[in-house]
Motif scaffolding. Sequence first.
Motif, PDB file in Angstrom:
ATOM      1  N   GLY A  14       0.740  -1.229   0.211  1.00 60.03           N
ATOM      2  CA  GLY A  14      -0.548   0.272  -0.171  1.00 60.03           C
ATOM      3  C   GLY A  14       0.401   1.429   0.039  1.00 60.03           C
ATOM      4  N   ILE A  15       2.012   1.236  -0.188  1.00 59.72           N
ATOM      5  CA  ILE A  15       2.923   2.550  -0.312  1.00 59.72           C
ATOM      6  C   ILE A  15       3.010   2.659  -1.660  1.00 59.72           C
ATOM      7  CG2 ILE A  15       5.559   3.367   0.152  1.00 59.72           C
ATOM      8  CD1 ILE A  15       5.698   1.041   2.274  1.00 59.72           C
ATOM      9  N   THR A  16       2.258   4.228  -2.055  1.00 58.65           N
ATOM     10  CA  THR A  16       2.416   4.554  -3.122  1.00 58.65           C
ATOM     11  C   THR A  16       3.692   5.116  -3.863  1.00 58.65           C
ATOM     12  OG1 THR A  16       1.399   6.381  -2.546  1.00 58.65           O
ATOM     13  CG2 THR A  16      -0.611   4.614  -2.954  1.00 58.65           C
ATOM     14  N   ASN A  17       4.288   6.088  -2.494  1.00 57.55           N
ATOM     15  CA  ASN A  17       4.805   6.921  -3.243  1.00 57.55           C
ATOM     16  C   ASN A  17       6.247   6.164  -4.235  1.00 57.55           C
ATOM     17  OD1 ASN A  17       6.536   9.791  -3.150  1.00 57.55           O
ATOM     18  ND2 ASN A  17       7.801   8.845  -1.417  1.00 57.55           N
ATOM     19  N   TYR A  18       7.126   7.106  -4.770  1.00 60.50           N
ATOM     20  CA  TYR A  18       8.297   6.275  -5.967  1.00 60.50           C
ATOM     21  C   TYR A  18       9.130   5.649  -5.535  1.00 60.50           C
ATOM     22  CZ  TYR A  18      12.187   5.402  -8.634  1.00 60.50           C
ATOM     23  OH  TYR A  18      13.471   5.050  -9.560  1.00 60.50           O
ATOM     24  N   LEU A  19       9.675   4.679  -5.274  1.00 64.73           N
ATOM     25  CA  LEU A  19      11.319   3.849  -4.439  1.00 64.73           C
ATOM     26  C   LEU A  19      11.858   4.073  -5.634  1.00 64.73           C
ATOM     27  CD1 LEU A  19       8.607   2.114  -2.444  1.00 64.73           C
ATOM     28  CD2 LEU A  19       9.488   4.003  -1.433  1.00 64.73           C
ATOM     29  N   ASP A  20      13.396   4.156  -5.383  1.00 66.57           N
ATOM     30  CA  ASP A  20      14.202   4.215  -6.327  1.00 66.57           C
ATOM     31  C   ASP A  20      14.665   2.195  -5.966  1.00 66.57           C
ATOM     32  OD1 ASP A  20      16.090   4.386  -7.286  1.00 66.57           O
ATOM     33  OD2 ASP A  20      17.609   5.476  -6.373  1.00 66.57           O
ATOM     34  N   PRO A  21      14.346   2.155  -6.521  1.00 70.31           N
ATOM     35  CA  PRO A  21      15.274   0.202  -6.381  1.00 70.31           C
ATOM     36  C   PRO A  21      16.916   0.244  -6.845  1.00 70.31           C
ATOM     37  CG  PRO A  21      14.592   0.776  -8.437  1.00 70.31           C
ATOM     38  CD  PRO A  21      14.394   2.412  -8.235  1.00 70.31           C
ATOM     39  N   VAL A  22      17.394   0.375  -5.491  1.00 69.99           N
ATOM     40  CA  VAL A  22      18.982   0.476  -5.462  1.00 69.99           C
ATOM     41  C   VAL A  22      18.926  -1.020  -3.986  1.00 69.99           C
ATOM     42  CG1 VAL A  22      19.397   2.515  -6.602  1.00 69.99           C
ATOM     43  CG2 VAL A  22      18.443   2.945  -4.002  1.00 69.99           C
ATOM     44  N   ILE A  23      20.026  -0.856  -3.510  1.00 71.77           N
ATOM     45  CA  ILE A  23      20.827  -1.960  -2.750  1.00 71.77           C
ATOM     46  C   ILE A  23      20.433  -0.760  -1.357  1.00 71.77           C
ATOM     47  CG2 ILE A  23      22.722  -2.397  -1.325  1.00 71.77           C
ATOM     48  CD1 ILE A  23      21.939  -4.810  -3.640  1.00 71.77           C
ATOM     49  N   ALA A  24      20.714   0.233  -1.479  1.00 66.41           N
ATOM     50  CA  ALA A  24      20.457   0.733  -0.214  1.00 66.41           C
ATOM     51  C   ALA A  24      18.878   1.002   0.493  1.00 66.41           C
ATOM     52  CB  ALA A  24      20.820   2.137   0.368  1.00 66.41           C
ATOM     53  N   LEU A  25      18.500   1.052  -0.485  1.00 70.15           N
ATOM     54  CA  LEU A  25      16.859   0.874  -0.009  1.00 70.15           C
ATOM     55  C   LEU A  25      16.619  -0.286   1.075  1.00 70.15           C
ATOM     56  CD1 LEU A  25      13.579   1.431  -0.780  1.00 70.15           C
ATOM     57  CD2 LEU A  25      13.446  -0.104  -2.130  1.00 70.15           C
ATOM     58  N   SER A  82       3.980   7.912   4.279  1.00 64.04           N
ATOM     59  CA  SER A  82       3.182   8.576   5.444  1.00 64.04           C
ATOM     60  C   SER A  82       3.675   8.028   6.561  1.00 64.04           C
ATOM     61  CB  SER A  82       1.830   9.039   5.030  1.00 64.04           C
ATOM     62  OG  SER A  82       1.217   8.454   4.364  1.00 64.04           O
ATOM     63  N   VAL A  83       2.613   7.950   7.537  1.00 63.93           N
ATOM     64  CA  VAL A  83       2.373   7.472   9.083  1.00 63.93           C
ATOM     65  C   VAL A  83       1.298   6.568   8.533  1.00 63.93           C
ATOM     66  CG1 VAL A  83       1.533   7.562  11.441  1.00 63.93           C
ATOM     67  CG2 VAL A  83       3.211   8.622  10.780  1.00 63.93           C
ATOM     68  N   LYS A  84       0.140   7.345   7.642  1.00 64.87           N
ATOM     69  CA  LYS A  84      -1.063   6.479   7.469  1.00 64.87           C
ATOM     70  C   LYS A  84      -0.874   5.331   6.133  1.00 64.87           C
ATOM     71  CE  LYS A  84      -3.989   7.967   4.348  1.00 64.87           C
ATOM     72  NZ  LYS A  84      -5.348   8.756   3.822  1.00 64.87           N
ATOM     73  N   GLU A  85       0.403   5.642   5.498  1.00 63.03           N
ATOM     74  CA  GLU A  85       0.599   4.406   4.458  1.00 63.03           C
ATOM     75  C   GLU A  85       1.391   3.585   5.348  1.00 63.03           C
ATOM     76  OE1 GLU A  85       1.404   5.811   0.191  1.00 63.03           O
ATOM     77  OE2 GLU A  85       2.931   6.845   1.862  1.00 63.03           O
ATOM     78  N   MET A  86       1.987   3.352   6.712  1.00 64.51           N
ATOM     79  CA  MET A  86       2.681   2.559   7.176  1.00 64.51           C
ATOM     80  C   MET A  86       2.328   1.708   8.469  1.00 64.51           C
ATOM     81  SD  MET A  86       5.875   2.388   6.709  1.00 64.51           S
ATOM     82  CE  MET A  86       7.255   1.219   7.841  1.00 64.51           C
ATOM     83  N   VAL A  87       1.160   2.772   8.522  1.00 63.78           N
ATOM     84  CA  VAL A  87      -0.032   1.514  10.053  1.00 63.78           C
ATOM     85  C   VAL A  87      -0.963   0.876   8.802  1.00 63.78           C
ATOM     86  CG1 VAL A  87      -2.310   2.021  10.981  1.00 63.78           C
ATOM     87  CG2 VAL A  87       0.100   3.891  11.271  1.00 63.78           C
ATOM     88  N   GLY A  88      -1.629   1.399   7.521  1.00 63.27           N
ATOM     89  CA  GLY A  88      -1.803   0.388   6.641  1.00 63.27           C
ATOM     90  C   GLY A  88      -1.401  -0.442   6.437  1.00 63.27           C
ATOM     91  N   ALA A  89       0.536  -0.459   6.183  1.00 67.58           N
ATOM     92  CA  ALA A  89       1.031  -1.800   5.451  1.00 67.58           C
ATOM     93  C   ALA A  89       1.040  -2.845   6.923  1.00 67.58           C
ATOM     94  CB  ALA A  89       2.002  -1.252   4.969  1.00 67.58           C
TER      95      ALA A  89
END
Length: 788
Positions: free
Chosen positions: A584-595, A603-610
Amino acid sequence: MVLTRSKKKDYKHIIKVMWVSFGLFMAFIALFFLLVYNGIIGYMPPIEELKNPTDKFASVLYSSDGEELGRFYQSKGNRVYVDFDDISQHMIDALVATEDVRFNEHSGIDIRALFRAIIKRGILRNKNAGGGSTITQQLAKQLYSPSSDGVIERLLQKPIEWVIAIKLERYYTKDEIIKMYLNQFDFLNNAVGIKSAAYVYFGKDPKDLNIQESATLIGMVKNPSYFNPVRKNERTRNRRNVVFEQMHKADMITDAQLDSLKNLPLTLYYHRVDHKDGLAPYFREELRQMLQASKPESSNYPSWDHQHYIDDSIAWESNPLYGWAEKNRKPDGSKYNIYTDGLKIYTTIDSRMQRYAEDAVKEHFSKTLQPQFFREKRRVKGAPYTTNREELSESQLNNLINRAIKQSDRYRISKNGGMSESEIMASFKKPIEMRVFSYDGDVDTVMSPRDSILYNKHFLRTGFMSMDPITGHVKAYVGGPNFKYFQYDMVSQGRRQIGSTIKPFLYTYAMEEGYTPCDMFLNAQPTIFDENGKPWSPRNSGSSRVGEMVDLRWALTNSNNWISARLMERLSPATLVRTMHNFGITNYLDPVIALCLGPCDVSVKEMVGAYTAYANKGMRVEPVFVTRITDNEGNVITEFNPQQTEVISEEAYYKILSILLNVVDSGTGNRVRRAPYNITAQMGGKTGTTNSNSDGWFMGFTPDLVSGVWVGGDERYIHFNSMAFGQGASMALPIYGIYMSKVYADKELPYSQAKKFVFPADFNPCYKEFYDDTAPVEAEESIDGVFD
């Protein structure tokens, strides 16, 4: 005296002329009123509108336990409908006795009162003689007469109101007219209508008003501004006593009652009504924006905020609450208006849990965290910003302060007023009187606007949300420390780096790939080369078991960065991105090792939902803010149901759950087990801390409640220097601990510390002591997101 024939003739002529003139005058009056009646002169509402006046009532928000949370209304629109049977009889008696004693005898116009007003007020100029308007005429004025600019215009409005009053009497009973009148009247101080007035001035429902409270409100009817009980107590008390005298004249009270009541003081239980006050202000504002949202158009979003457009587009398609007023229609085809349609909005917020959440934030911030932050930043140049000039140079610091100045309302108003840039900047350095925020109450002080901006930036921010992992019902929502002064919502609007709270997603992905909690890795600093051949060597803050082989259970329990990096090296960053999007995390996420160490903003709302997936057998549920919306008569318009998505397989779920429970029992989340919280409930969780202690997180969950906390500065460069206070276990976890302690202490709430997660009978955890009750030792908090 004998009249001559010619004089008699003249006399008869005069009489005839007078009668003809009188007849013509009466014909003119009749014609005038006929034209008014038919709407040819002035505005005459259509019959359908007279039968169904357009009432503008505020929409009311209710908590899941039946408490009013707040209202949506426009200026002078804080009006909530109340039926005649729910109004105190004292209120009705006082109104009739004071405003229209023959109310039950006339048909809209009181001829006796009208002529008395004409003679005494118009001819004899006696201003205290009373008016001639009936309650029905006053209602006609409230409903249909615009504000007049002078005496002449007001005189022209009067005949129209008379006709409307007669028509209203045809279509409504006397009780309905009184009900409409009291629902319409503006009692000042955001108290429009009797229901709002009863609450604002006395903290009651209209049916519970006693005789002196009713007389006070009716006394205000003459002139609410002049007889304002908040500002002019004695003047309003005298007016209240006039109402008592009118009730006595109408035989509604006895001599003894009159004498006794007139001696009573005027006592208020005043409740200031403001959308910034009351429970859950951040939640109410977020809900208002969601209900009012329009269909996203990319052209309406700046290029730098494309992610916002993506988020809104997803919400428009998938969330029936988002844009509700735009998507739904009334029976007549028009759109719903949350400010005027008197909707009843039943939210998922539990008022008791919301208070506990707000109290937890205030307690931790005011007693511990904020005083420590002030002590650390006292007499430090450039405070509250970091003093580390490798992190923030002097020129960057000045740019941040200047940007904050230019984003302020004072700067914008000065710019629009024609002041030059140099004049504005000079004015920001000049001390002035102002009121600023403190946890002990607002403080009147003298400081420059520039210093006030830096003062406000000293206050740490937070976001907290708690929800049911099965139904998705959001039980508590705190978007910041104080909505009046810090309105930016850090639950839904703000996104910050999540640090080690990302690691459960990584480990879930690994469990899906066949890894187990007992798989072993070397606990030594790795050097990993990315796809461009650039080396990366993450750091740990602790030194426990360095050089040893450790299992994944130990690594996640102790938030070890090195093992996360080694695990990510064996897996795919792109697949981790897909996993997080499934959560449920909608933000762009850079697909790199450090991720794997959480440098991404969420957001807090996304994290709690996840994290609901970890409490709900791998099923993620979307946060639900509202259960249903009804019209002002209680007819259900829309009901909202939870939306669940399976994101973890059953086999992987129990593996990752067993580790996350151990984080609280034996790892970085162990503080909740000890004083002052002493929580014994089975729960899982994860701490998180980002570079330079800029962000502190704690995510916690039980079988029936998932909560998330973020704490940090207004900007990333505002943070604790020391890890002792800057880590997630110190900044964020205490809010969760205080909140859960209060929830479990409330026996009226359906939450018990005895409730446990149910594992399959054949589930075999890695360690025998998994279910042991031995006291764990807290692990060192690992600083997260540190890159070389």
